[in-house]
Every structure is written in C-alpha cells, then in structure tokens.
Design a protein around this motif. Structure first.
Motif, PDB file in Angstrom:
ATOM      1  N   ALA A 584       0.809  -1.339  -0.024  1.00 38.75           N
ATOM      2  CA  ALA A 584       0.061  -0.035   0.173  1.00 38.75           C
ATOM      3  C   ALA A 584       1.402   1.263   0.064  1.00 38.75           C
ATOM      4  N   HIS A 585       2.680   0.770   0.416  1.00 41.80           N
ATOM      5  CA  HIS A 585       2.975   2.419   0.444  1.00 41.80           C
ATOM      6  C   HIS A 585       3.263   2.926  -0.148  1.00 41.80           C
ATOM      7  N   ASP A 586       4.208   1.650  -1.417  1.00 41.33           N
ATOM      8  CA  ASP A 586       4.559   1.972  -2.924  1.00 41.33           C
ATOM      9  C   ASP A 586       2.911   2.482  -3.771  1.00 41.33           C
ATOM     10  N   ARG A 587       1.667   1.574  -3.366  1.00 42.68           N
ATOM     11  CA  ARG A 587       0.938   1.857  -4.185  1.00 42.68           C
ATOM     12  C   ARG A 587       0.331   3.835  -4.110  1.00 42.68           C
ATOM     13  N   LEU A 588       0.417   3.982  -2.936  1.00 41.71           N
ATOM     14  CA  LEU A 588      -0.144   5.371  -2.747  1.00 41.71           C
ATOM     15  C   LEU A 588       0.815   6.714  -2.489  1.00 41.71           C
ATOM     16  N   ARG A 589       2.537   6.144  -2.717  1.00 43.52           N
ATOM     17  CA  ARG A 589       3.516   7.272  -2.521  1.00 43.52           C
ATOM     18  C   ARG A 589       3.412   8.090  -3.575  1.00 43.52           C
ATOM     19  N   ASP A 590       2.848   8.163  -4.585  1.00 45.13           N
ATOM     20  CA  ASP A 590       2.923   9.744  -5.110  1.00 45.13           C
ATOM     21  C   ASP A 590       1.193  10.444  -5.226  1.00 45.13           C
ATOM     22  N   SER A 591       0.495   9.540  -4.255  1.00 50.33           N
ATOM     23  CA  SER A 591      -1.154  10.434  -4.189  1.00 50.33           C
ATOM     24  C   SER A 591      -1.536  10.626  -3.190  1.00 50.33           C
ATOM     25  N   LEU A 593       1.347  11.159   0.679  1.00 49.16           N
ATOM     26  CA  LEU A 593       2.028  10.822   1.436  1.00 49.16           C
ATOM     27  C   LEU A 593       2.011  10.399   2.646  1.00 49.16           C
ATOM     28  N   ALA A 594       1.207  11.276   3.366  1.00 48.13           N
ATOM     29  CA  ALA A 594       1.221  11.274   4.342  1.00 48.13           C
ATOM     30  C   ALA A 594       0.630   9.910   4.769  1.00 48.13           C
ATOM     31  N   GLU A 595      -0.409   9.344   4.119  1.00 51.45           N
ATOM     32  CA  GLU A 595      -1.147   7.795   4.221  1.00 51.45           C
ATOM     33  C   GLU A 595      -0.011   6.728   3.653  1.00 51.45           C
ATOM     34  N   ALA A 596       0.861   7.144   2.519  1.00 54.29           N
ATOM     35  CA  ALA A 596       1.605   6.168   2.877  1.00 54.29           C
ATOM     36  C   ALA A 596       3.122   6.278   3.187  1.00 54.29           C
ATOM     37  N   THR A 597       3.149   7.703   4.024  1.00 53.23           N
ATOM     38  CA  THR A 597       4.198   6.999   5.522  1.00 53.23           C
ATOM     39  C   THR A 597       3.873   6.301   6.313  1.00 53.23           C
ATOM     40  N   ARG A 598       1.892   6.655   6.603  1.00 55.87           N
ATOM     41  CA  ARG A 598       1.581   5.880   8.000  1.00 55.87           C
ATOM     42  C   ARG A 598       2.389   3.874   7.318  1.00 55.87           C
ATOM     43  N   ARG A 599       1.388   3.530   6.349  1.00 53.42           N
ATOM     44  CA  ARG A 599       1.346   2.131   6.059  1.00 53.42           C
ATOM     45  C   ARG A 599       3.159   1.682   5.946  1.00 53.42           C
ATOM     46  N   GLY A 600       3.563   2.607   5.852  1.00 51.75           N
ATOM     47  CA  GLY A 600       5.146   2.445   5.758  1.00 51.75           C
ATOM     48  C   GLY A 600       5.883   1.727   7.523  1.00 51.75           C
ATOM     49  N   ARG A 601       5.007   2.550   8.276  1.00 51.67           N
ATOM     50  CA  ARG A 601       5.241   2.785   9.701  1.00 51.67           C
ATOM     51  C   ARG A 601       4.768   1.292   9.780  1.00 51.67           C
ATOM     52  N   ILE A 602       3.933   0.659   9.361  1.00 51.86           N
ATOM     53  CA  ILE A 602       2.401  -0.167   9.754  1.00 51.86           C
ATOM     54  C   ILE A 602       3.264  -1.681   9.338  1.00 51.86           C
ATOM     55  N   VAL A 652      11.486   4.804   6.574  1.00 47.03           N
ATOM     56  CA  VAL A 652      10.155   5.219   7.249  1.00 47.03           C
ATOM     57  C   VAL A 652      11.237   6.628   8.347  1.00 47.03           C
ATOM     58  N   ASP A 653      12.277   7.055   7.515  1.00 47.52           N
ATOM     59  CA  ASP A 653      13.087   7.485   8.539  1.00 47.52           C
ATOM     60  C   ASP A 653      13.200   9.320   9.039  1.00 47.52           C
ATOM     61  N   ALA A 654      12.491   9.536   7.822  1.00 42.66           N
ATOM     62  CA  ALA A 654      12.669  11.287   6.954  1.00 42.66           C
ATOM     63  C   ALA A 654      10.689  11.952   8.113  1.00 42.66           C
ATOM     64  N   PRO A 655      10.565  12.479   8.110  1.00 39.58           N
ATOM     65  CA  PRO A 655       9.438  13.593   9.505  1.00 39.58           C
ATOM     66  C   PRO A 655       8.195  13.213   8.084  1.00 39.58           C
ATOM     67  N   ALA A 656       7.176  12.616   8.479  1.00 31.69           N
ATOM     68  CA  ALA A 656       5.946  12.869   8.171  1.00 31.69           C
ATOM     69  C   ALA A 656       5.146  13.811   7.753  1.00 31.69           C
ATOM     70  N   PRO A 657       4.938  13.969   6.831  1.00 36.13           N
ATOM     71  CA  PRO A 657       3.816  15.757   6.674  1.00 36.13           C
ATOM     72  C   PRO A 657       2.871  15.714   6.999  1.00 36.13           C
TER      73      PRO A 657
END
Length: 810
Positions: A584-591, A593-602, A652-657
């Motif tokens: 999901a992170h990879d699918r949402l990364r471009d559209s 970013l906040a949700e992609a980052t949340r998924r990445g942390r999961i 996931v080290d970069a601060p989330a938007p």
C-alpha cells in the motif's frame, strides 16, 4: 470375568479418555493411583527393549500426573503374547481370551483381572500382539491419564490429578488401518539441525541418537512405526552412526528412506564420488557395491527398502536419456537390488517404489515393478495427490501407499515456516487415497516437525483409524486436540481460531505472499488496498479472539499455547500486515504521502513483531529449550530460485508530512457470488476454501440447485474449484453445470510443473470459465455431475470480460 470376555468377542473399541480413566472410583474400577500410591509396573525381563522403554515411560507419566510413586497392592502387567511368561500362563489357563489378538498386527488389549497370580489381588493387563502393539498399549494408557504425545515436543505439561481409576471394561485397540505409518524429517537446515547442534545435543553430530530418541518416542506415542530420517547436506547421514540404527531397533521403529535415497543410502552425504558417476549404465559395479554395503550392515534390522534410482539430492536419473532407456535401467536395477536383499536374508522385507516427478512418466511407459513391491504415490508437493490406484494396481500383492507433503522446499515457492495445510485437506486427499486402495504405507513430509504438530497428529490419526477419524467432523477433532494439548475449557474457542487460521492462510500461505514466480518480474497482488484491508481485518479479528482466550490458559500450559497457537496465529497475521502495508505504501507514495508513510510504519512494526515473536520462541520459550528451532522464511539466501523474495520495507526515517484525515480505501465492488451454503443436495466439506466450506458430489444422481439475482449488465461465470487431480494425473476432472436449463460440461487438467499448476497451488484454487454469458435478472444454477475429487469453492459472476475483474483472495 464373563463381562469382559463378551466385550472382546464384540471387538470393543477405545472410548474417550474421560470415559475409562477417572479421578473418582466407581464400582469395579482398577486403582491405578489411589491414596497416594501408584500400581507397580511389571514386565518380563525377556521382553523386547521397546516394552521396557514404554513401561518406564508409563511409570514416569503416572508420576508426572499424580506425583505418586509405586507402592500400591495393585499391579500393571505389560507384555507381548508369547514373550511374557505370566501373561502366557493366564492364556494357557483360559483366564483370558486372546483369540482376536493372536497374529494381529500392532494390536493390544487393556483389561483388569482379579487374582492373576498368588499374592496379587488385582492387575491391569496391557497385552500386545507384537512388540509395537505392547508399547502402543502402554502409551495409550499414558494418553488416557492426561499425558499428551506432545508433552515433550510441544511442552504440553500434564495437568495434576490426585487419583486415577481405570474402568472395569476391557478394551481392544487395532489393528491399524494403514500398515506402515510415519513421517519424513526434511529440509532440516533451518530448524532441527541448528536447534540440535547448538542447543539440544551439542555434543553429537546432528542429527544423532539424543535427538532421534525423542523423535522415536513421539512416533510411538502417536502409534506410528516408520521414519524416513533427515537427509540434507547439513545433517550427518543417519546410518553413518551405527548407534542410530541400533536405537531405532530398540524403539521398534522401522527405518526407511525417501524416494531419492534407494537402499537406505543418504546419497548427499554418503556418495563421495562426483554426482555424474552415480550412473548405473557406466558405473554399475561401484553403485552396486555402495548399495550392498548398506544391505549387509542393516539387513538384520526392521526396514522398508526403497528401490529404484534417481540422481543425487532429488535430481533426475543420470545416464539414460530417453524414457525407454530409463525404463530398461530401472527394471535392471530392481532385479539387482532385490538380489542383494535375498543374499542378505532380507528377501521378504517390505520394499517400496515411488514414481515421483519424472519417474511417474517412466512408470506410465510400461515400467514393470515387481508385484510384491509397494507403489508409493506422491502428491504434487502441495497436498494434492497426483495418482490414485486403479483396479490393476489395487490387485498387486505389494499394494499402494502415499507420500504426502505438509512442508516443502521447491518450486514454485517453498513453504517451510508455518504449518498452514488444513486438516480438512488432509482428510479429503488421504481419504480419497484410502478409498482407492492406498493402504499399505503412508508417509508425511513434516519438514522440521515444529510447528506442524496438529497436521502431523491428524495425518497419523487418520492412518491409525481411518473410519473413526473420518467420521468425526474436522472441527471436532481440532477441538478435542485443543482440549488435550492446550485447555479443555477454551477448546471450542481455540478450534474456531484454528479454523480461521487455516482458512485465511490457505487462501495464500505466509510464505507465498508474492504474486510473481521467482523467475518473473515483480508484480503487485491483484487486491485493491481496500480488499487487502478486509483481509487484514479478518486476521485482526482472529488475533482479538486469541487475546480473549489467552488469559484463561492454565499457567502450566502457557508454553504449549504459544507453540501450538499464539506463534502461528500472530506471526501469520504480522506477515500479512507487513506485506500488504508495504505494498500500500508503494501504491500511495505518489498520491497520498501521509497515508503512504503511515502504511510504511505499519510494515516496519509488523516486521519488528515477527522478530519479537520469533526471538521469544528461540530464546525464552520453555526456558530456552527451543533455541534455534524457528526460522522465518526465507531464512537465508540458499535455494533462491524457489524461496520467497524478502519484503522491501519502505523508508520511515524522514518526518511525515502533516496528516490529514485518514482516507478510507475503497474495496472493489462486491460481485455476485454463490458459496457452498447456497446449495443443497451435495456434500458440504467443512474447513476448506475461502468461505469455510466447499461442495463435493454426494454420489447421488440429483442436481444441486441455487438461484441468484444479477444486476443489469452482461456477466461471465467462473467456477472456482480446489486444484485437485483426476484419479490419474494427466486426465481431466469433469463437472457439469447448468444455468437456466442450459448445461455445459467443463473440465480441468493439472499439468504438474506448468505455470497454471504453479499459480493454482499458490492460490489453492483453479478456475473453470463458462462460455455462457448472462444478462441481469434472476438465474437458476444447477450442479449436475462431477468426478470424484471435484471440490467447488464458489461460483463467481463477473462483468464481461472476466479477466478484468478476477480478484485473487476472494
């Protein structure tokens, strides 16, 4: 004594433990443990070693349950007909009737008797027809008093009881349904060997007598009699240490070897010449010498000899180039191998031949296998049996057997980590094999054995008593197993958790969470993010149910709970969270970013959860007893061509938007679906498929009927079935379906090794497509006829063309 004679004549069968061993005495019960004293265990010193081993284990088990030591006036006599003087005297004096026991295979009686000898007021007799039957009798009593076969291998600590009384009724057990029943330890590189070498038995080369002694004891407690030992390069060959074979004989365990290891030879570890020299055409003398050496050293032991020849480490035969050349070579090899056995006095020893992989083509090309040799039919490595005996094969003196996988290292993707084969699949496939006449030898590849405890137990229980186990619903078997091994009070809830566990993971095993084959380019799963979230919600509900059960588990069963339930449930859920969150992170990364980052942390949290769970298993569980036993797939970079690709975790080290409101991810539109609960008239098979049950033909002629209302539009019909085989691999499975009175004959073929087969075993589903397209409105669907082996998961209606709407896990 007339009461128990009548029961013997009726062929009394075993009852549940609670029925015949109790804590409060009833009139006529035998006092196994009463007033703090245990009955004395008595054997004949002339008995076979395994009888003494089983008797000592029973003594220890009574102590484990009650804390009592021997000292009561009562005695337990354990002996084999013809090998125990005291019991034989009772037979001669016609005090007991053993007519149905004499000459029986691996059978036993448990019965009390008054005044069996001067100075002995009462005795409980455990009488075996042969040495294994006697041992099984002792272990049957151990199980009845509350000692699980898994008490050592899964830390199932017996629950305390103050007293034990055995009901006065006589009981007869056996003979077993399948003559030779056992397991194959395989792919031991990532569990058994590191655990034994670094923890359990560091003083011996793995795997050695200390480890095999525990395996043999487990087999006896499960009423099994056969072992194919571990055989990878990392393992010392079983027969390289003569103590192993001698130990197997003491435990009365029959030793065999896999289809790739003829004549009890471990080719990986024992053939020291180049692999290309393992060639019967150019190097027959050296190969014969190699085999004959093992025949001469092991002919005196009880063994099952694997005939034939393949290459080193499960590769194809070296030398012959054509099927005809292989056929001629194998027939020559059979004759030479049997001559070796005859010279060593083992001509009558059981022998097996397994037409596995390409060897099946040679068999079908007219290979003449000696009539007294058992034909071992393999599955496709994923639980689907490739061939069932025909009439001519059923008539053979040697009969047929089955080599079945509960774990596998190989193409298209291995499954070596968690045990996810549903007992219901074992029941259907092995039951079908039994019905077709495969009743001589059953062997299950159990991998590292842990964590395949339930599947192994179910497989061997079927082999011991096919009719009895098949008659019991799978969920009831699992519930009884949970009561015995975890907690009786929580058993219904545990059975429901395991039902969900098998349903969810059968749709896609944790080791198969990728939708491209290793030889392909990467491709995403066919699920939308919303559909994946629905799957994860089902795993989360299963974990919630687990958490509700956990606090009630008795303290002495917490380790067993973790091994048998908590680890597989939580680890499989975490594996799914990790994969689908990363995707999901990879699918949402471009559209988004906040949700992609949340998924990445999961995904990272799930990965850490798997590490935490596994670290606890390997380092802290049971006081560190299992250090090294559990490895997450893929455990290393070996055999990469059929190992799961590690999940790529996002950064996931970069601060989330700044996070806005979490956006619900839409699922795909719900498509019309007919599931097994919508049909009547066919047999409902519980515990299989994405919907918890499947449909099988009942053998009756009437059709099964259901109606469905379709929205406006044009629809294509897909029929999902289990990817089983016809009776003969290569033939088609047939199913006739009717829609609105128009019938169509469908067929499905399994071409083992093909791309369609690979996708079928990863999905545990094959799909038939009807050519009939439908418009909106009400339609009547009938299932008219089907071959044995057809199991229907669902009938799906998708907007035409079907390819655009086919979803992977629904």
């Amino acid at each position: 004594m007339r009461w128990w004679l009548a029961l013997l004549l009726l062929g009394a069968t075993p009852a549940q433990a609670a029925d015949w061993v109790r804590s409060v005495a009833q009139r006529g019960d035998f006092p196994l443990v009463a007033r703090g004293q245990a009955a004395r265990i008595v054997t004949d010193p002339a008995e076979d070693a395994v009888v003494g081993i089983a008797a000592e284990d029973l003594k220890q088990d009574i102590g484990r349950v009650t804390g009592a030591a021997e000292g009561g006036a009562a005695q337990v006599w354990i002996g084999t007909l013809g090998h125990n003087e005291a019991i034989d005297r009772l037979v001669a004096d016609k005090r007991i009737d053993v007519a149905k026991l004499k000459g029986a295979w691996e059978s036993f009686l448990i019965l009390p008797i008054e005044r069996p000898a001067p100075g002995v007021a009462r005795a409980l007799l455990i009488i075996g027809s042969d040495r294994r039957g006697t041992a099984y009798g002792a272990y049957e009593l151990s199980r009845a008093i509350g000692v699980s076969p898994w008490h050592w291998w899964a830390d199932v600590t017996p629950l305390h009881r103050d007293a034990l009384y055995v009901a006065r009724d006589a009981r007869r057990f056996g003979p077993p349904s399948v003559k030779y029943r056992g397991i194959f330890l395989n792919d031991e590189d990532w569990g058994l060997v590191p655990w034994a070498a670094g923890n359990h038995a560091p003083e011996e080369k793995p795997l050695g007598p200390k480890t095999y002694a525990q395996v043999f004891a487990l087999l006896l407690r499960l009423k099994a009699n056969l072992l194919w030992p571990a055989m990878h390069k990392v393992t010392t060959p079983f027969n390289a240490d003569p103590a192993n074979a001698a130990l197997a004989d003491r435990y009365a365990i029959i030793m065999g070897s896999s289809h790739a290891e003829p004549m009890l030879r471990n080719n990986v570890g024992e053939w020291t010449a180049p692999a290309e020299d393992f060639d019967y055409l150019k190097n027959p003398d050296e190969v014969r010498r190699y085999w004959d050496e093992r025949v001469r050293s092991n002919a005196g032991y009880e063994s099952i000899w694997t005939l034939g020849m393949r290459g080193i480490h499960d590769s194809g035969m070296v030398g012959p180039k054509t099927v005809e050349d292989r056929r001629a070579a194998l027939e020559r090899i059979f004759a030479d191998q049997r001559a070796m056995l005859a010279r060593a006095g083992a001509a009558d020893a059981p022998q097996v031949f397994t037409p596995y992989k390409e060897v099946l083509d040679v068999y079908r090309a007219g290979l003449k296998v000696p009539d007294d040799v058992t034909l071992m039919w393999p599955d496709d490595n994923f639980g689907y049996i490739r061939h069932f005996p025909d009439a001519a094969e059923r008539a053979r003196k040697g009969g047929s057997g089955v080599y079945y996988h509960l774990s596998y290292l190989g193409a298209p993707l291995s499954y070596l980590w968690l045990s996810t084969t549903p007992p219901a699949l074992i029941r259907e496939e092995m039951g079908r094999a039994w019905d077709a006449g495969a009743r001589q030898v059953w062997v299950a590849n159990v991998g590292d054995l842990k964590p395949a405890e339930l599947a192994t137990d179910y497989f061997l229980s079927l082999a011991w008593a096919v009719d009895k186990v098949r008659a019991k619903p799978v969920d009831k078997f699992v519930e009884d197993w949970a009561a015995e091994n975890v907690d009786a009070a929580q058993a219904p809830a545990i059975a429901e958790i395991l039902r969900d566990y098998h349903r969810l993971n059968f749709a896609r095993r944790p080791e198969h969470l990728q939708w491209n084959l290793p030889v392909d380019k990467y491709r995403q799963s066919p699920l939308t993010i919303g559909e994946a979230d629905e799957r994860l919600a089902a795993f989360a509900a299963m974990e919630t149910a687990l958490a509700q059960v956990e606090p009630a588990i008795p303290a002495e069963r917490r380790d067993a709970f973790y091994e048998l339930l908590a680890y597989p449930v939580r680890a499989s859920a975490a594996a799914n969270r990790r994969f689908f969150a990363a995707e999901a992170h990879d699918r949402l990364r471009d559209s988004d970013l906040a949700e992609a980052t949340r998924r990445g942390r999961i995904a990272h949290e799930a990965d850490s959860e798997i590490d935490r769970l596994t670290t606890y298993y390997n380092r802290e569980l049971a006081g560190g007893k299992w250090r090294g036993i559990m490895a997450v797939e893929p455990a290393d970079g070996q055999w990469r061509s059929y190992r799961q690709t590690p999940v790529v975790l996002p950064p996931v080290d970069a601060p989330a938007p700044p996070a806005g409101p979490v956006k619900a991810q839409p699922a795909a539109p719900v498509l019309p679906l007919l599931t097994p609960d919508r049909f009547a008239g066919w047999t409902r098979v519980e515990g299989l498929g994405r919907h918890g049950a499947m449909l099988a033909p009942s053998g009756k002629k009437e059709a099964s009927r259901a109606t469905i209302d379709l929205p406006p539009g044009e629809w294509t019909v897909l029929v999902d079935i289990l990817p089983t085989y016809a009776d003969r691999d290569g033939d088609a499975l047939h199913l006739t379906v009717g829609i609105d009175g128009v019938t169509q004959a469908l067929e499905s073929r399994r071409e083992t090794g093909s791309r369609d087969w690979a996708m079928g075993v990863l999905d545990n589903r094959a799909t038939m497509t009807l050519t009939q397209r439908l418009s909106g409105g009400r339609h009547v669907v009938t299932l008219e006829r089907a071959d044995p082996g057809v199991l229907i998961e669902a009938i799906r209606f998708v907007p035409a063309p079907a390819e655009k709407a086919d979803r992977g896990l629904h």
